[in-house]
Design an enzyme around this catalytic site. Structure first.
Site, PDB file in Angstrom:
ATOM      1  N   PHE A  89     -13.494 -72.257  11.645  1.00 61.49           N
ATOM      2  CA  PHE A  89     -13.161 -72.030  10.437  1.00 61.49           C
ATOM      3  C   PHE A  89     -12.846 -70.736   9.792  1.00 61.49           C
ATOM      4  CE2 PHE A  89     -17.694 -70.599  10.509  1.00 61.49           C
ATOM      5  CZ  PHE A  89     -17.503 -69.502   9.514  1.00 61.49           C
ATOM      6  N   LYS A 126      -5.927 -78.781  15.962  1.00 59.91           N
ATOM      7  CA  LYS A 126      -6.970 -79.779  15.613  1.00 59.91           C
ATOM      8  C   LYS A 126      -7.536 -78.555  14.891  1.00 59.91           C
ATOM      9  CE  LYS A 126     -10.946 -80.491  15.403  1.00 59.91           C
ATOM     10  NZ  LYS A 126     -11.763 -79.879  14.280  1.00 59.91           N
ATOM     11  N   GLU A 176     -12.611 -78.683  10.287  1.00 61.82           N
ATOM     12  CA  GLU A 176     -12.688 -79.556   9.431  1.00 61.82           C
ATOM     13  C   GLU A 176     -13.229 -78.987   8.035  1.00 61.82           C
ATOM     14  OE1 GLU A 176     -14.277 -79.108  12.057  1.00 61.82           O
ATOM     15  OE2 GLU A 176     -15.989 -80.497  12.141  1.00 61.82           O
ATOM     16  N   ARG A 177     -13.778 -77.557   8.207  1.00 59.00           N
ATOM     17  CA  ARG A 177     -14.137 -76.871   7.052  1.00 59.00           C
ATOM     18  C   ARG A 177     -13.245 -76.529   5.849  1.00 59.00           C
ATOM     19  NH1 ARG A 177     -18.037 -78.212   9.084  1.00 59.00           N
ATOM     20  NH2 ARG A 177     -19.160 -77.597  10.985  1.00 59.00           N
ATOM     21  N   SER A 210     -17.375 -71.613  18.819  1.00 61.55           N
ATOM     22  CA  SER A 210     -18.611 -70.923  19.267  1.00 61.55           C
ATOM     23  C   SER A 210     -18.639 -70.949  20.748  1.00 61.55           C
ATOM     24  CB  SER A 210     -19.804 -71.641  18.618  1.00 61.55           C
ATOM     25  OG  SER A 210     -19.579 -73.072  18.912  1.00 61.55           O
ATOM     26  N   CYS A 228     -15.204 -62.985  14.314  1.00 60.39           N
ATOM     27  CA  CYS A 228     -15.680 -62.707  15.761  1.00 60.39           C
ATOM     28  C   CYS A 228     -15.502 -61.147  16.165  1.00 60.39           C
ATOM     29  CB  CYS A 228     -14.711 -63.572  16.736  1.00 60.39           C
ATOM     30  SG  CYS A 228     -13.268 -63.148  16.686  1.00 60.39           S
ATOM     31  N   GLU A 259     -25.774 -64.999  18.216  1.00 62.61           N
ATOM     32  CA  GLU A 259     -24.790 -64.538  17.011  1.00 62.61           C
ATOM     33  C   GLU A 259     -25.214 -65.212  16.032  1.00 62.61           C
ATOM     34  OE1 GLU A 259     -21.137 -66.774  16.997  1.00 62.61           O
ATOM     35  OE2 GLU A 259     -19.868 -65.050  17.104  1.00 62.61           O
TER      36      GLU A 259
HETATM   37  P1  NAD Z   1     -17.487 -74.357  16.169  1.00 59.04           P
HETATM   38  O1  NAD Z   1     -17.544 -74.259  17.529  1.00 59.04           O
HETATM   39  O2  NAD Z   1     -18.447 -75.034  15.414  1.00 59.04           O
HETATM   40  O3  NAD Z   1     -16.020 -75.011  16.012  1.00 59.04           O
HETATM   41  C1  NAD Z   1     -14.745 -74.805  16.414  1.00 59.04           C
HETATM   42  C2  NAD Z   1     -13.981 -76.094  16.748  1.00 59.04           C
HETATM   43  O4  NAD Z   1     -14.672 -76.909  17.628  1.00 59.04           O
HETATM   44  C3  NAD Z   1     -13.782 -76.738  15.056  1.00 59.04           C
HETATM   45  O5  NAD Z   1     -12.509 -77.152  15.411  1.00 59.04           O
HETATM   46  C4  NAD Z   1     -14.698 -77.979  15.431  1.00 59.04           C
HETATM   47  O6  NAD Z   1     -14.229 -78.997  14.727  1.00 59.04           O
HETATM   48  C5  NAD Z   1     -14.839 -78.487  16.930  1.00 59.04           C
HETATM   49  N1  NAD Z   1     -16.190 -78.625  17.185  1.00 59.04           N
HETATM   50  C6  NAD Z   1     -17.534 -78.373  16.620  1.00 59.04           C
HETATM   51  N2  NAD Z   1     -18.316 -79.192  17.423  1.00 59.04           N
HETATM   52  C7  NAD Z   1     -17.671 -79.705  18.485  1.00 59.04           C
HETATM   53  C8  NAD Z   1     -18.122 -80.693  19.567  1.00 59.04           C
HETATM   54  N3  NAD Z   1     -19.538 -80.884  19.363  1.00 59.04           N
HETATM   55  N4  NAD Z   1     -17.568 -81.033  20.272  1.00 59.04           N
HETATM   56  C9  NAD Z   1     -15.999 -80.921  20.065  1.00 59.04           C
HETATM   57  N5  NAD Z   1     -15.563 -80.021  19.142  1.00 59.04           N
HETATM   58  C10 NAD Z   1     -16.456 -79.507  18.232  1.00 59.04           C
HETATM   59  O7  NAD Z   1     -17.043 -72.841  15.554  1.00 59.04           O
HETATM   60  P2  NAD Z   1     -16.940 -72.601  14.002  1.00 59.04           P
HETATM   61  O8  NAD Z   1     -18.183 -72.247  13.362  1.00 59.04           O
HETATM   62  O9  NAD Z   1     -15.776 -73.154  13.224  1.00 59.04           O
HETATM   63  O10 NAD Z   1     -16.300 -71.002  14.036  1.00 59.04           O
HETATM   64  C11 NAD Z   1     -17.229 -69.767  14.366  1.00 59.04           C
HETATM   65  C12 NAD Z   1     -17.186 -69.492  15.833  1.00 59.04           C
HETATM   66  O11 NAD Z   1     -16.079 -69.167  16.352  1.00 59.04           O
HETATM   67  C13 NAD Z   1     -18.024 -68.301  16.115  1.00 59.04           C
HETATM   68  O12 NAD Z   1     -18.990 -68.308  17.204  1.00 59.04           O
HETATM   69  C14 NAD Z   1     -17.057 -67.024  16.292  1.00 59.04           C
HETATM   70  O13 NAD Z   1     -17.647 -65.929  16.846  1.00 59.04           O
HETATM   71  C15 NAD Z   1     -16.052 -67.669  17.148  1.00 59.04           C
HETATM   72  N6  NAD Z   1     -14.843 -67.148  17.109  1.00 59.04           N
HETATM   73  C16 NAD Z   1     -14.388 -66.785  18.180  1.00 59.04           C
HETATM   74  C17 NAD Z   1     -13.015 -65.912  18.278  1.00 59.04           C
HETATM   75  C18 NAD Z   1     -12.590 -65.173  19.500  1.00 59.04           C
HETATM   76  O14 NAD Z   1     -11.509 -65.078  19.714  1.00 59.04           O
HETATM   77  N7  NAD Z   1     -13.429 -65.254  20.422  1.00 59.04           N
HETATM   78  C19 NAD Z   1     -12.459 -66.011  17.001  1.00 59.04           C
HETATM   79  C20 NAD Z   1     -12.954 -66.558  16.002  1.00 59.04           C
HETATM   80  C21 NAD Z   1     -13.955 -67.324  15.935  1.00 59.04           C
END
Ligand code: NAD
Length: 498
Positions: free
Chosen positions: A149, A173, A176-177, A226, A281, A383
């Site tokens: 998101f 994909k 969804e937020r 994450s 991140c 985190e």
């Molecule tokens: P998230 O892991 O909740 O969601 C990321 C994606 O995964 C979304 O599209 C979501 O729909 C999908 N998803 C969620 N739960 C799932 C599941 N159980 N199975 C399969 N897919 C699923 O992350 P978020 O809250 O949207 O974003 C924040 C996180 O992203 C933080 O941990 C941040 O550090 C990380 N991030 C990392 C980088 C990097 O380059 N390392 C960059 C930006 C954000």
């Protein structure tokens, strides 16, 4: 209330799974839109469409493919202000920050417009008697990307621009937020001349992600989010024989040496710790002053700055930070602050009770600052992803370096110092993927690669830079000889050039 769904085969299509998610206005707390959550059948429709479009798109020469990206740059540039407002209205980051989100995405699109050069192979004339050797980079077919998101413009562009420049079709994909900007970006790619099906967007949750991971026609998967989900996606994609790059969470440290410019270091910590409400991140979430004097000098400067952070509406040009993305995330961040207190950390600034006048249901909180955090505490190890900065005091440089290197996450780290030797040593020895020297958020530019180490990344190729062109292509090597050259007769031994 608006309904958001998918973008498949060059047009917006309604969802038919019967499942929807809420998209909030983080400033008011109200549900602003409903987003369709795709079923496996809808994901399959997107894959079929991409599979149909990909061969023709791959046969368009790289220069013409690059021209689509160049036109896209122009179209997004024209609409940048509306896109920034739309992005900030769903995410909660300030409009000024949303402009940066779009801009850092466009810089990668710009880099990918160099595809004709970046896709060049190698050639060796006369590698053997009458034999020439050359290599080429060919697209994988259909690739998919799953994005978080927190950068709803930048990260989708980091994925689809190189994938498409290389001649793949791509299925995005998004989170969804905040799905509105990714949908609009796909429309603008079509307007820029991309054929229908070469970029599809399916909104959804785990069901859509699993459908992409299980689909044999999806050859590569990029993921950012994450770490727990990154690891899951990586394992499942690899088990299905796909190429995968999955980027995860972070806990970025900023080491402040006693000789640092303390005012500059405090400025850096305020911006990098609390900008975008800490939902980056590359945010700095741990400050590591080295020695008592540095700790005192830093805290004296930080406390009043954190207390006077300007929390405002996303559209308020004078705001330092806006609300968090959802109520669930706000509660999670506040729970971490409570946990830190229970664990014995000293909460020197407590922003949990902040309320925005007239927007009491919005997802706002003030900045929080912890001192005397220790490496065993969960608020240090995990985190938080909110406007919460932890100060961990280090006795000396080696202790500070160990903290950085021993943390399970290894995205970025910074050192603030006037000592070139210390900076050089830190850059060389710290076990993280991206280092800043007197730069708090060392996000590399488009022509370098972006990626962390340890549990911040799964897979071996980074985002953007030349790695992106490696990730989205496979290499073919041709050894060629033409009749009329040397004739050697049948040979039963391993060919060598000796
Ligand atoms: P998230 O892991 O909740 O969601 C990321 C994606 O995964 C979304 O599209 C979501 O729909 C999908 N998803 C969620 N739960 C799932 C599941 N159980 N199975 C399969 N897919 C699923 O992350 P978020 O809250 O949207 O974003 C924040 C996180 O992203 C933080 O941990 C941040 O550090 C990380 N991030 C990392 C980088 C990097 O380059 N390392 C960059 C930006 C954000």
């Amino acid at each position: 209330m608006s309904s958001l769904a998918h973008f498949i085969d060059g047009r917006r299509v309604a969802g038919n799974s019967g499942r929807v998610g809420d998209v909030f206005d983080p400033a008011t707390g109200a549900v602003a839109a409903r987003v369709a959550l795709a079923s496996r059948t809808e994901v399959r429709d997107a894959v079929e469409s991409a599979k149909r479009a990909q061969p023709a798109w791959a046969s368009v020469n790289p220069q013409r493919r690059a021209r689509v990206l160049i036109k896209f740059l122009e179209l997004v540039g024209r609409e940048q202000e509306q896109l920034a407002e739309l992005l900030s209205s769903e995410h909660g980051k300030t409009v000024a920050d949303a402009r940066g989100d779009i801009q850092r995405g466009l810089e990668v699109v710009e880099f990918c417009a160099g595809a004709p050069h970046l896709l060049k192979g190698g050639y060796t004339d006369a590698a053997g008697p009458g034999i020439d050797l050359y290599s080429m980079r060919q697209p994988l077919g259909v690739a998919a990307g799953i994005t978080p998101f927190n950068f709803p413009a930048m990260i989708p562009m980091w994925m689809f621009a190189p994938a498409i420049a290389c001649g793949n079709a791509f299925i995005l994909k998004p989170s969804e937020r905040d799905p509105s900007v990714p949908l609009r970006l796909a429309e603008l790619m079509m307007e820029a001349g991309l054929p229908a099906g070469a970029l599809n967007v399916v909104n959804g949750d785990r069901e859509a992600v699993d459908a992409l991971l299980d689909d044999a026609d999806v050859k590569a998967v990029a993921f950012v989010g994450s770490s727990q989900i990154a690891e899951y996606v990586y394992a499942r994609a690899c088990a299905a024989g796909k190429r995968a790059q999955c980027f995860g969470a972070a806990k970025n440290h900023m080491v402040v040496m006693p000789d640092a410019d303390m005012d500059g270091a405090a400025d850096a910590l305020i911006g990098a710790g609390y900008g975008s409400a800490g939902e980056r991140c590359m945010a700095i979430s741990v400050a590591v002053p080295v020695g008592e004097e540095a700790a005192q000098a830093l805290l004296t400067r930080l406390v009043p700055r954190v207390e006077s952070l300007k929390i405002g509406l996303p559209a308020d040009a004078s705001a330092d930070l806006g609300p968090l993305v959802t109520k669930a995330h706000l509660d999670r961040v506040k729970d971490y602050v409570a946990l830190g207190v229970d664990e014995g950390a000293k909460l020197v600034v407590d922003g949990r009770d902040f309320k925005m006048q007239g927007y009491e249901d919005g997802f706002f909180m003030g900045g929080c600052l912890f001192d005397e955090v220790t490496p065993r505490m969960r608020i240090y190890r995990e985190e938080i992803f909110g406007p919460v900065l932890s100060v961990v005091r280090a006795r000396n440089y080696e202790d500070a370096l160990s903290l950085v290197s021993e943390h399970e996450y290894g995205n970025g780290a910074a050192i603030f110092t006037r000592d070139g030797g210390a900076a050089r040593d830190f850059a060389s020895r710290a076990q993280v993927g991206m280092i800043g020297v007197n730069v708090p958020i060392p996000t590399p530019l488009a022509y370098y690669t972006f990626g962390g180490w340890k549990r911040s990344a799964f897979g071996d190729l980074n985002q953007h830079g030349e790695d992106a062109f490696r990730f989205y292509t496979k290499t073919k090597t041709v050894t060629s000889r033409w009749p009329g050259g040397v004739r050697e007769g049948a040979s039963f031994v391993m060919p060598t050039m000796s």
